[in-house]
Design a protein around this motif. Structure first.
Motif, mmCIF file in Angstrom:
data_model
loop_
_atom_site.group_PDB
_atom_site.id
_atom_site.type_symbol
_atom_site.label_atom_id
_atom_site.label_comp_id
_atom_site.label_asym_id
_atom_site.label_seq_id
_atom_site.Cartn_x
_atom_site.Cartn_y
_atom_site.Cartn_z
ATOM 1 N N LYS A 86 -3.709 7.681 20.849
ATOM 2 C CA LYS A 86 -3.616 6.572 21.797
ATOM 3 C C LYS A 86 -4.855 6.578 22.692
ATOM 4 N N PRO A 87 -5.225 5.421 23.252
ATOM 5 C CA PRO A 87 -6.389 5.388 24.157
ATOM 6 C C PRO A 87 -6.121 6.207 25.414
ATOM 7 N N LEU A 88 -7.112 6.952 25.852
ATOM 8 C CA LEU A 88 -6.961 7.768 27.055
ATOM 9 C C LEU A 88 -6.662 6.903 28.277
ATOM 10 N N THR A 89 -7.177 5.684 28.278
ATOM 11 C CA THR A 89 -6.937 4.783 29.412
ATOM 12 C C THR A 89 -5.447 4.513 29.607
ATOM 13 N N GLU A 90 -4.700 4.574 28.530
ATOM 14 C CA GLU A 90 -3.253 4.360 28.617
ATOM 15 C C GLU A 90 -2.601 5.442 29.471
ATOM 16 N N PHE A 91 -3.103 6.666 29.331
ATOM 17 C CA PHE A 91 -2.597 7.774 30.146
ATOM 18 C C PHE A 91 -3.077 7.645 31.591
ATOM 19 N N VAL A 92 -4.368 7.360 31.756
ATOM 20 C CA VAL A 92 -4.960 7.271 33.096
ATOM 21 C C VAL A 92 -4.276 6.195 33.931
ATOM 22 N N ASN A 93 -4.004 5.057 33.314
ATOM 23 C CA ASN A 93 -3.401 3.945 34.046
ATOM 24 C C ASN A 93 -1.967 4.225 34.486
ATOM 25 N N ARG A 94 -1.379 5.268 33.918
ATOM 26 C CA ARG A 94 -0.005 5.617 34.295
ATOM 27 C C ARG A 94 0.048 6.602 35.459
ATOM 28 N N LEU A 95 -1.113 7.085 35.892
ATOM 29 C CA LEU A 95 -1.126 8.045 36.998
ATOM 30 C C LEU A 95 -0.680 7.358 38.286
ATOM 31 N N SER A 96 0.358 7.871 38.886
ATOM 32 C CA SER A 96 0.849 7.291 40.135
ATOM 33 C C SER A 96 -0.026 7.749 41.296
ATOM 34 N N ARG A 101 -2.853 12.005 44.460
ATOM 35 C CA ARG A 101 -2.954 12.766 45.712
ATOM 36 C C ARG A 101 -2.681 14.255 45.478
ATOM 37 N N THR A 102 -1.746 14.542 44.584
ATOM 38 C CA THR A 102 -1.419 15.938 44.275
ATOM 39 C C THR A 102 -2.602 16.642 43.619
ATOM 40 N N ILE A 103 -3.251 15.960 42.672
ATOM 41 C CA ILE A 103 -4.412 16.538 41.980
ATOM 42 C C ILE A 103 -5.549 16.798 42.963
ATOM 43 N N ALA A 188 -11.187 15.504 38.417
ATOM 44 C CA ALA A 188 -10.499 15.477 39.713
ATOM 45 C C ALA A 188 -11.390 14.848 40.779
ATOM 46 N N ILE A 189 -12.688 15.147 40.712
ATOM 47 C CA ILE A 189 -13.635 14.555 41.660
ATOM 48 C C ILE A 189 -13.639 13.034 41.523
ATOM 49 N N SER A 190 -13.580 12.556 40.285
ATOM 50 C CA SER A 190 -13.649 11.110 40.045
ATOM 51 C C SER A 190 -12.459 10.366 40.646
ATOM 52 N N LEU A 191 -11.340 11.064 40.810
ATOM 53 C CA LEU A 191 -10.156 10.429 41.397
ATOM 54 C C LEU A 191 -10.339 10.141 42.884
ATOM 55 N N LYS A 192 -11.276 10.839 43.504
ATOM 56 C CA LYS A 192 -11.511 10.696 44.943
ATOM 57 C C LYS A 192 -12.434 9.517 45.251
ATOM 58 N N LEU A 211 -11.575 9.833 35.590
ATOM 59 C CA LEU A 211 -10.157 9.473 35.602
ATOM 60 C C LEU A 211 -9.870 8.389 36.629
ATOM 61 N N GLY A 212 -10.866 8.070 37.442
ATOM 62 C CA GLY A 212 -10.653 7.108 38.517
ATOM 63 C C GLY A 212 -10.708 5.678 38.022
ATOM 64 N N PRO A 213 -9.572 5.015 37.810
ATOM 65 C CA PRO A 213 -9.574 3.653 37.278
ATOM 66 C C PRO A 213 -10.188 2.630 38.223
ATOM 67 N N ASN A 214 -10.246 2.947 39.521
ATOM 68 C CA ASN A 214 -10.793 2.000 40.489
ATOM 69 C C ASN A 214 -12.247 2.277 40.835
ATOM 70 N N SER A 215 -12.837 3.252 40.188
ATOM 71 C CA SER A 215 -14.219 3.598 40.512
ATOM 72 C C SER A 215 -15.158 3.102 39.426
ATOM 73 N N SER A 216 -16.435 3.085 39.767
ATOM 74 C CA SER A 216 -17.440 2.656 38.792
ATOM 75 C C SER A 216 -18.254 3.864 38.339
ATOM 76 N N VAL A 217 -17.599 4.997 38.203
ATOM 77 C CA VAL A 217 -18.270 6.221 37.805
ATOM 78 C C VAL A 217 -18.662 6.149 36.333
ATOM 79 N N ASN A 218 -19.899 6.485 36.069
ATOM 80 C CA ASN A 218 -20.383 6.471 34.698
ATOM 81 C C ASN A 218 -21.188 7.739 34.450
#
Length: 253
Positions: A86-96, A101-103, A188-192, A211-218
């Motif tokens: 499955k696409p990794l994005t499918e997993f990432v988009n499910r992160l609450s 915050r826990t990570i 984990a850094i990318s989530l911040k 892993l940050g879906p709202n970031s423009s990290v490349n």
């Protein structure tokens, strides 16, 4: 139902976790796309053949105990696991938000400055690709060039296999260079990082991802050639990395 996510299914500890009701595998890097050749273990080769597995190569996620395999590039998955990929994005988009915050809290991730550049190092000497001296020289020159070209602030995130003292000593006289422990994963850094940041991340050649879906990290790999990486000449790697850095800089002018 007990569900768990693993990065690797061939470690000793993973044998315990594979007893869960649903076991999922998350991409761990290039090993997910390339099988590990089984050499001189004829008993293992025979058993794998009888059980219906490849007797020449072993693949991550091939076990019937693995329900799903989340990959960045599902289209490149080995044929033997394609049915569960499955696409990794499918997993990432499910992160609450609570999970994120826990990570961040667990790894004590600090906020990145918006104009900083992140450099991901690798244990090149530990992998037997070059000497420690050559490795440190590569990253020293690379960081010097980045400071000249791009940013007032460089953050060096070392690989978990490396000793942070190597880099604190290497960049001791650099007020604009900060070293981050290898115990803090880049993911984990990318989530911040939020969508307001346009963080540039450079590596020689890594499989790390954001892993940050709202970031423009490349993550920008400076070495694209597999052949060059395999034969690994320190001088060639450094020259190619610097040339690619210059090309990217000129492209953004």
């Amino acid at each position: 139902m007990e569900e768990i996510y693993l990065f690797h299914d061939r470690t000793y500890l993973s044998k315990y976790f594979k007893s869960f009701d649903k076991v999922n595998l998350i991409e761990d890097g290039r090993a997910n796309y390339q099988g590990r050749k089984i050499v001189r273990n004829y008993l293992k080769r025979t058993l794998r053949f009888v059980l219906g597995y490849s007797y020449q190569y072993q693949f991550l996620g091939e076990s019937s105990e693995i329900s799903s395999v989340y990959l960045m590039k599902p289209e490149y998955a080995p044929c033997c696991i394609k049915g569960k990929v499955k696409p990794l994005t499918e997993f990432v988009n499910r992160l609450s938000n609570d999970t994120v915050r826990t990570i961040i809290s667990f790894f004590r991730v600090e906020a990145m400055e918006s104009n900083a550049i992140l450099v991901l190092t690798q244990g090149l000497d530990i992998a037997g690709l070059c000497s420690k001296k050559d490795k440190l020289n590569i990253y020293y020159v690379l960081v010097q060039k980045l400071l000249d070209y791009y940013s007032p602030k460089i953050v060096v995130k070392i690989h978990p296999s490396e000793d942070i003292k190597e880099y604190t000593k290497l960049f001791a006289g650099f007020s604009r260079v900060t070293i981050i422990s290898g115990h803090v994963p880049f993911e984990a850094i990318s989530l911040k990082i939020d969508g307001k940041h346009d963080l540039k991340v450079y590596s020689l050649r890594t499989s790390s991802f954001s892993l940050g879906p709202n970031s423009s990290v490349n993550v920008l790999n400076l070495i694209d050639s597999v052949d060059m990486w395999t034969r690994f000449s320190s001088d060639e790697i450094l020259e190619t990395a610097i040339n690619e850095l210059v090309r990217l800089y000129d492209q953004n002018l």
